[in-house]
Scaffold this motif. Structure first.
Motif, PDB file in Angstrom:
ATOM      1  N   TYR A   1      -3.042  -6.521  -9.440  1.00 49.93           N
ATOM      2  CA  TYR A   1      -3.390  -6.391  -8.026  1.00 49.93           C
ATOM      3  C   TYR A   1      -4.620  -5.499  -7.870  1.00 49.93           C
ATOM      4  O   TYR A   1      -5.530  -5.794  -7.086  1.00 49.93           O
ATOM      5  CB  TYR A   1      -2.207  -5.817  -7.254  1.00 49.93           C
TER       6      TYR A   1
ATOM      7  N   LYS B   1       1.129  -4.341 -10.452  1.00 48.85           N
ATOM      8  CA  LYS B   1       0.184  -3.487  -9.728  1.00 48.85           C
ATOM      9  C   LYS B   1      -1.178  -3.445 -10.413  1.00 48.85           C
ATOM     10  O   LYS B   1      -2.214  -3.311  -9.752  1.00 48.85           O
ATOM     11  CB  LYS B   1       0.757  -2.083  -9.567  1.00 48.85           C
TER      12      LYS B   1
ATOM     13  N   THR C   1       7.123  -5.508  -2.215  1.00 49.26           N
ATOM     14  CA  THR C   1       7.003  -5.180  -3.637  1.00 49.26           C
ATOM     15  C   THR C   1       5.859  -5.943  -4.301  1.00 49.26           C
ATOM     16  O   THR C   1       5.731  -7.161  -4.161  1.00 49.26           O
ATOM     17  CB  THR C   1       8.309  -5.498  -4.381  1.00 49.26           C
ATOM     18  N   ILE C   2       5.000  -5.197  -5.000  1.00 44.42           N
ATOM     19  CA  ILE C   2       3.915  -5.789  -5.778  1.00 44.42           C
ATOM     20  C   ILE C   2       4.372  -5.824  -7.229  1.00 44.42           C
ATOM     21  O   ILE C   2       4.531  -4.774  -7.866  1.00 44.42           O
ATOM     22  CB  ILE C   2       2.619  -4.972  -5.628  1.00 44.42           C
TER      23      ILE C   2
ATOM     24  N   ASP D   1       3.038  -1.438  -1.499  1.00 43.73           N
ATOM     25  CA  ASP D   1       4.229  -1.734  -2.312  1.00 43.73           C
ATOM     26  C   ASP D   1       5.511  -1.344  -1.588  1.00 43.73           C
ATOM     27  O   ASP D   1       6.570  -1.955  -1.805  1.00 43.73           O
ATOM     28  CB  ASP D   1       4.122  -0.997  -3.653  1.00 43.73           C
TER      29      ASP D   1
END
Length: 339
Positions: free
Chosen positions: A327, A324, A320-321, A316
């Motif tokens: 993910y 999350k 940027t995720i 991240d």
């Protein structure tokens, strides 16, 4: 030296590495003797690689009234000859001997004992096998099997149990069972009658593994077999001292929340259940080993989640995720090989 006497047969646990699962040279009886050896050792202590047990104990484990000394001697000879261990390359393999010493002796009371010591070359396939992957199963599952096909199929099913349902091509299945050279089995009806049906009946009747299979056709030809294995919680396979009745991941809910807290998400009951439904399907070989958590799957899964969350937070920082949690689910499903 490990003395084999005194351990309950139903509690004996075999941990077999993937390379050893691919052996093709051994007979069913020799596979069983190897499994008895594997059930006696501590796979995390390679220095203690000699196992000694009475011949009568081996006969009891194998379910036979008597093994003649000369027959047992022949089996031991075969276990000491060179075998081929497949490696990661398509046709590559290593030639090693599994055992450097098998000692049969009789005491003053006429009691035969068997002593087995693995070779240094075999250590990497027997001890500390987390890195190369392995399966584990109770020894009693394979002791009553009379067919070598059933033995090989049992290992295959246990290795793929986490998938619950999957397909394998007919060609690959025959090769895996080492019957691809049998001319008679070129016709599916004979392969099905003499191998698949008999194996299915024997495994379902004599082992803890319950499964079904069906054919996959292309035109009028059978091209693959679809397996479906019952999913259950019987494989919390820890040391026999562990009380499996009281072993629950829910007891470690707070630890799970601690591992997931850096994600900054609210963990509802539904999300926790979703995570749990995936993590129980992840093979143990993909769960990180920690000396502090060995023998306790719940703690091992906590360390798994902690490791994945740290990896996500590191990624991240580079990019940027946005979500999350999603993910994390994607990463876990990849490890569980879920489509």
């Amino acid at each position: 030296m490990i003395n084999g006497s005194g351990k309950k047969q139903n509690n004996l646990l075999v941990q077999k590495s993937h390379p050893l699962m691919k052996l093709s040279e051994l007979s069913l009886a020799e596979f069983k003797i190897l499994d008895v050896y594997l059930s006696r050792i501590n796979s995390r202590n390679p220095e203690d690689r000699t196992v000694c047990f009475e011949k009568g104990e081996l006969e009891e484990l194998l379910g036979v009234k008597r093994i003649r000394a000369e027959v047992l001697d022949k089996r031991m000879d075969n276990l000491m000859t060179n075998i081929n261990i497949p490696d990661d390359s398509p046709k590559g393999y290593s030639k090693i001997a599994l055992f450097e010493k098998t000692h049969l002796r009789v005491d003053e009371n006429g009691i035969w004992t068997v002593e087995m010591t693995c070779t240094n070359a075999a250590r990497k396939y027997i001890f500390n096998i987390e890195e190369i992957g392995y399966i584990k199963y109770r020894l009693h599952n394979i002791l009553k099997l009379k067919s070598r096909y059933s033995y090989v199929m049992f290992l295959y099913l246990e290795d793929n149990r986490f998938r619950k349902e999957w397909k394998i091509s007919l060609v690959e299945l025959k090769k895996m069972l080492h019957c691809d050279k049998e001319e008679l089995y070129g016709e599916f009806k004979y392969f099905n009658q003499r191998v698949l049906k008999n194996v299915h009946k024997e495994i379902n009747e004599k082992t803890d593994c319950k499964y079904n299979y069906e054919t996959v056709t292309k035109g009028k030809s059978v091209v693959a077999i679809k397996f479906n294995v019952e999913s259950n919680n019987r494989y919390i396979m820890e040391d026999e001292e562990i009380d499996e009745e009281n072993y629950k991941d829910s007891d470690f809910e707070e630890l799970w929340k601690e591992a997931l807290s850096p994600l900054g998400i609210e963990l509802s009951k539904e999300k926790m259940e979703e995570l749990y439904s995936i993590i129980v399907t992840i093979p143990e070989c993909k769960i990180p080993y920690s000396p502090a958590s060995y023998g306790n799957m719940a703690l091992m899964r906590f360390h798994y989640l902690d490791q994945k969350v740290r990896e996500i937070m590191r990624r991240d920082k580079d990019k940027t995720i946005a979500n999350k949690y999603l993910y994390l689910l994607k990463v876990m499903k990849r490890d569980a090989d879920l489509k």
